[in-house]
Design an enzyme around this catalytic site. Structure first.
Site, short mmCIF file in Angstrom:
data_model
loop_
_atom_site.label_atom_id
_atom_site.label_comp_id
_atom_site.label_asym_id
_atom_site.label_seq_id
_atom_site.Cartn_x
_atom_site.Cartn_y
_atom_site.Cartn_z
N CYS A 1 0.84 -1.20 0.00
CA CYS A 1 0.00 0.00 0.00
C CYS A 1 0.87 1.25 0.00
CB CYS A 1 -0.91 0.00 1.22
SG CYS A 1 -2.03 1.42 1.28
N LYS B 1 1.80 -9.56 0.63
CA LYS B 1 1.44 -8.86 -0.60
C LYS B 1 2.45 -7.73 -0.79
CE LYS B 1 -2.40 -6.56 -2.99
NZ LYS B 1 -1.66 -5.35 -3.45
#
Length: 320
Positions: free
Chosen positions: A83, A123
């Site tokens: 992110c 991720k």
């Protein structure tokens, strides 16, 4: 998908696919350890398989968050190293951790040690800022996998932490699918999923046929869930038939009724359902009714029915 894939969204998406792995919004480890853990971690058993996505950079705090989360029965706990938002950067986690693979390795080692069941996964991006992805990505995967992680979801874009907004980071940096595919050849023992810019199942299946172990689809699945999730079980998992948007909406009625009975608002659920009829006649009326009337104090199943009437009759007038 912060503020998007909450428990209402996931319950709705599960009505369209029984097999797709659903991810929570990213929740920070401090919020779980020092906040109201039940508020962040509670979900419906119907959501399985479901993965909790954590944000953080302190190994001990992440380990404690995992210990708490294990009591909720998640199928997977994922550390977000992708992110790019300013809020995430200021907390020293998310994509900025691509610059610190040793710290990520310590974090996931602590998380694995604390887990009594859910698999710990990561991720990530292919790199950030001026990093050379062809160099940094294989090094990152090697170092982090040495700590015990065997599953990665790789967003096939760099994240530019300086100069681009989070929205621009989803579109502006060029996609590098070949690099992610090359990582599968370099690390055949790892389970690697590809993410970024995938807008339909045909593209997803092509990545699987090219050797990837999984495909992660975010915003496209949110904005057009029937086209993607409604066909996923048939196209990707080899079972069942296409799940129609009308079937998913009908399946949501008991859930919505229960939510309203508990004092919830219609729009808290239906805001995630706006795109289910995307591209079909009457879809604009469906969205308009739910957007304009779903927040009203008296909004209920009758509001849902009024919106649904536009699909049956796209020429129906919008009630004032």
């Amino acid at each position: 998908m912060m503020d998007w894939t909450d428990r209402h969204c996931r319950y709705f998406h599960r009505q369209l696919s029984q097999h797709a792995l659903l991810y929570t919004e990213m929740v920070t480890a401090p919020a779980i350890v020092r906040g109201d853990a039940a508020r962040f971690l509670s979900y419906s058993e119907a959501e399985h398989p479901v993965a909790l996505q954590l944000g953080g950079s302190d190994p001990q705090e992440l380990a404690e968050a995992v210990r708490i989360a294990c009591g909720y029965g998640y199928d997977e706990i994922n550390l977000n190293v992708g992110c790019p938002s300013d809020r995430v950067q200021s907390g020293s986690f998310g994509a900025i951790l691509m610059e610190q693979p040793e710290l990520v390795a310590r974090c996931v080692a602590a998380m694995i040690a604390a887990s009594d069941g859910p698999e710990i996964t990561v991720k990530c991006r292919i790199g950030v800022d001026d990093q050379e992805p062809e160099t940094i990505l294989p090094d990152f995967l090697a170092r982090v996998s040495d700590s015990g992680v065997s599953r990665f979801a790789i967003h096939a874009r760099k994240a530019w932490l300086q100069g681009l907004s989070p929205k621009e980071n989803r579109d502006v940096p060029p996609l590098n699918y070949p690099l992610v595919h090359a990582m599968k050849n370099t690390f055949p023992h790892l389970h690697l999923s590809i993410n970024g810019g995938i807008t339909d199942l045909d593209q997803g299946v092509a990545h699987l046929e090219a050797g990837m172990d999984g495909v992660m689809i975010g915003r496209a699945a949110y904005h057009d869930p029937a086209r993607i999730l409604g066909r996923a079980d048939m196209r990707v998992f080899g079972g069942g038939t296409e799940r129609l948007a009308e079937d998913a909406v009908a399946a949501m009625r008991p859930y919505i009724a229960d939510h309203l009975a508990r004092g919830g608002k219609l729009a808290q659920v239906t805001r995630h359902m706006l795109g289910v009829f995307a591209g079909r006649p009457g879809a604009r009326g469906w969205r308009r009714i739910l957007s304009e009337q779903g927040h009203r104090p008296d909004a209920g199943l009758h509001t849902l029915d009024a919106a649904l009437a536009h699909i049956a009759d796209p020429h129906a007038r919008v009630a004032s």
